[in-house]
Design an enzyme around this catalytic site. Structure first.
Site: not given
Length: 732
Positions: A51, A452, A635
């Site tokens: 391969c 937040d 944030d």
């Protein structure tokens, strides 16, 4: 996104003056060629050497490909090619060879240097432990009374084990000590290196002279405990990555430019202001721009923290990083690449991270005073005993080495990492992961907490608030329409209806109108679910979706569900004397509602990323020590700018890496525990410094008067290190 870096050619010395001043043909050719692009492809079917050969040979035949290297272990191929070679072209060639391939991002796949350093330290620690056990076994025989030739044989065997071990495992200390000496500084690794060298040299000298005492066991034991402290420290730091790099990885590498009505896929660096760019549904905006054609809904949670998609039509301004949800949009580019809002945010984070890395830990501050004192004591002891013994070099060196070993900052080096490791374990069991080594120290100093909203104090998932007040038939029809949409409100409505035991009604001819809603036919009547103006309703001051059915319009209102433990965390932090601030990019109504539910008086809505970072910076400038808790891309700059930061595990990757602590579960209550444990941890650090200092106050005079051999010094040093580690485990 592939990141290209250019490295200046390293200057080379040559014996030939002509070669030194005339550029080589190779360099001239390299300068003439365009910069190569690196493309990474995954090869899921690759499994053998054949391969490898097939893939590399096939790719090498493509014009513009300079090299192709397959890594069979990772099933990847790295291709260096000219800029005009595309990943799609390579994938097509491999497909013809029967090899499946997919494009990968080399910027996100590279193994970090910190990973390599951690493996290196762990390997050296294992070697030191193995050698220490073997040398200690040999030393037992000597201590038991072995004499003459037997003792010398055991000493030489110990030397054969200990000397290569010290040379190998001591390299991190030797390299660091040499670098600090070249810079004109006396770092903590200088006395460590001197102690290792002296203990080994004296032992070798004593062995060659058939002396009774050799300290190979002390040298190897010393190296082991020093490496243990270094590895514990590394464990607390290795998790951190640059948030600026994560933000850069979010940038879209290519954009589809419309030129003369033809689609042209270009690298983002080739896109200019004024170009027309096509963004298909599901794609992320590659540039900042203005919509000139199309209608859709846009997910802006990355940049603004808005929990719900917003409508985008002609004239709507969009930013790089936002996600197009429902319909194709054509944008007129206003900024691209380094000028985009996403890239500017990465710059903000990089600046904030640079400032944070200059934080000086307690151990570093102590070391500045400690290292010079160690050398002064050791050299003073050597000089005094040279004078007192009439020039007995062996005796003076023994005492000098004992002083170096007994004052070696092992306990000092463990004082902080041992506590951090213990506290990290405690917090991990509570659902918090400490990423930064100095995070506990900084968290203990916090007096202000900035939260937040979306995804942090809330789950970021809308829930229906008025389902019980609506007719069952209307709920079923609304759910039937919503079942044909992937909009967050639609999914929430279907889930709520089914939870209430109501199955969606069968609605025919369902059609989703991008940016407006969804319509269909129920019992021969046209029904709609979507925006207020589209359904002929008055807009409510809360988040809502409107059902138009049989001439009546019914609103379904939504609110973001609180994250478990949010109320407990806010209450506990307030009781601990913290100032609580809520900053959100969401709409004022939603933010005010949440602030009221949690009792937060200081809140702001519609806050942009740069404004969040500026607010955190202003609090810091006023003398506040700010803990920032956030989860979104909007944030990240504020997280990096804060004194210390926390983000949930559900946060965006960039937010997680910008933060110092990650909240692993959904429950926020452990945040208050983290503050309490961090304050305990700092007290333990100070106690460890006192233990380390007290040990030296007792042991150093014994070494100075010659009452402690280097071996006794090493044992005392080990005892102090163990005491410090046990004290660190007292955290609750």
């Amino acid at each position: 996104m592939a990141l290209a870096e250019s490295f200046p050619e390293t200057s080379r010395m040559s014996a030939c003056p002509a070669c030194a001043v005339v550029p080589s043909a190779e360099r001239l050719a390299a300068l003439a060629e365009p910069v190569a692009a690196r493309i990474m492809l995954s090869l899921p079917l690759a499994h053998c050497a054949t391969c490898i050969s097939a893939v590399e040979s096939a790719l090498s035949t493509i014009p513009g490909v300079r090299s192709a290297r397959v890594n069979l272990t990772r099933k990847r191929v790295s291709v260096d090619a000219s800029p005009d070679v595309t990943a799609a072209q390579l994938i097509g060639v491999l497909a013809a060879e029967g090899q499946e391939a997919h494009e990968l991002d080399p910027g996100l796949l590279s193994t970090t240097e910190t990973d390599r350093q951690g493996r290196d330290l762990l390997m050296r620690l294992g070697v030191a432990f193995f050698s220490m056990m073997n040398v200690m076994l040999l030393s037992v025989a000597v201590w038991s009374g072995a004499e003459a030739a037997t003792r010398d044989m055991f000493h030489w065997i110990s030397a054969a084990i200990a000397l290569p071990t010290v040379i190998f495992v001591g390299q991190p200390f030797f390299k660091s000590a040499w670098a600090s000496l070249r810079a004109g500084r006396l770092g903590m690794d200088v006395p460590i290196s001197l102690a290792l060298i002296l203990a080994s040299t004296i032992s070798l000298y004593e062995t060659s002279m058939s002396g009774e005492q050799a300290y190979f066991d002390a040298a190897v034991m010393l190296a082991f405990f020093l490496l243990l402290g270094r590895y514990l420290d590394h464990r607390t730091r290795a998790v951190a990555r640059s948030a600026a790099e994560e933000l850069a990885a979010l940038e879209v590498p290519r954009a589809t430019v419309l030129a003369g009505g033809v689609e042209d896929v270009r690298a983002i660096s080739a896109v200019l202001a004024g170009d027309l760019v096509l963004v298909r549904p599901g794609g992320r905006m590659p540039v900042d721009g203005v919509v000139v054609e199309g209608a859709s809904e846009v997910d802006r949670s990355l940049l603004t923290g808005e929990s719900l998609p917003v409508f985008a039509g002609e004239g709507t301004v969009v930013s790089a990083g936002e996600v197009n949800l429902t319909g194709p949009l054509t944008l007129r580019v206003t900024a691209a690449g380094k000028d985009s809002s996403l890239h500017r945010m990465a710059d903000l984070v990089a600046v904030a991270e640079g400032a944070k890395t200059r934080y000086t830990s307690l151990a570093d501050r102590a070391a500045k005073l400690y290292s010079p004192l160690v050398h002064i004591l050791s050299f003073s002891a050597f000089g005094y005993w040279m004078w007192a013994t009439g020039g007995d070099v062996r005796y003076a060196i023994n005492i000098s080495a004992a002083v170096l070993i007994i004052t070696c900052p092992c306990a000092l080096g463990l004082a902080v990492p041992a506590v951090v490791t213990s506290a990290s374990g405690r917090l991990f069991r509570k659902g918090l992961l400490i990423k930064a080594g100095t995070a506990l120290e900084r968290l203990a100093e916090v007096d202000t907490v900035v939260f937040d909203k979306t995804g942090t104090l809330t789950m970021g998932v809308p829930g229906v608030t008025n389902l019980d007040s609506q007719p069952h038939e209307a709920v079923a029809v609304a759910a039937g329409l919503a079942a044909g949409s992937s909009h967050p409100l639609a999914r929430s409505l279907v889930a709520a209806a089914r939870a209430a035991g109501l199955e969606p009604a069968v609605v025919g001819a369902v059609n989703e109108v991008p940016g407006y809603g969804i319509e269909g036919v129920w019992q021969g009547k046209r029904v709609r679910l979507g925006r207020a103006e589209w359904c002929g309703a008055e807009v409510l001051p809360v988040t809502a979706s409107y059902l138009s059915m049989g001439g009546a319009v019914l609103p379904f209102t939504f609110a973001d569900a609180l994250r478990p433990g949010a109320e407990v965390a806010v209450s506990a932090l307030r009781k601990a004397g913290m100032r609580i601030v809520l900053l959100s990019g969401d709409a004022p109504g939603a933010v005010a509602d949440l602030a009221g539910r949690l009792g937060i008086e200081d809140w702001s809505a519609g806050v942009l990323p740069a404004e969040k970072a500026a607010r955190v910076a202003a609090l810091s400038a006023a003398g506040r020590k700010v803990l920032m808790v956030g989860d979104g891309l909007n944030d990240t700059a504020a997280l990096a700018a804060a004194h210390v930061s926390i983000s949930p595990a559900s946060a965006l990757d960039a937010a997680r890496v910008a933060s110092d602590i990650v909240l692993l579960g959904q429950d926020m209550a452990p945040i208050a525990d983290a503050v309490r444990i961090s304050r305990q941890a700092v007290r333990r650090m100070v106690e460890n410094f006192v233990i380390s200092g007290g040990y030296n106050v007792v042991a150093v005079p014994l070494a100075l008067v010659g009452a402690a051999t280097p071996l006794a010094a090493a044992l005392a040093m080990s005892l102090s290190s163990i005491t410090v580690s046990l004290n660190a485990m007292r955290l609750k």
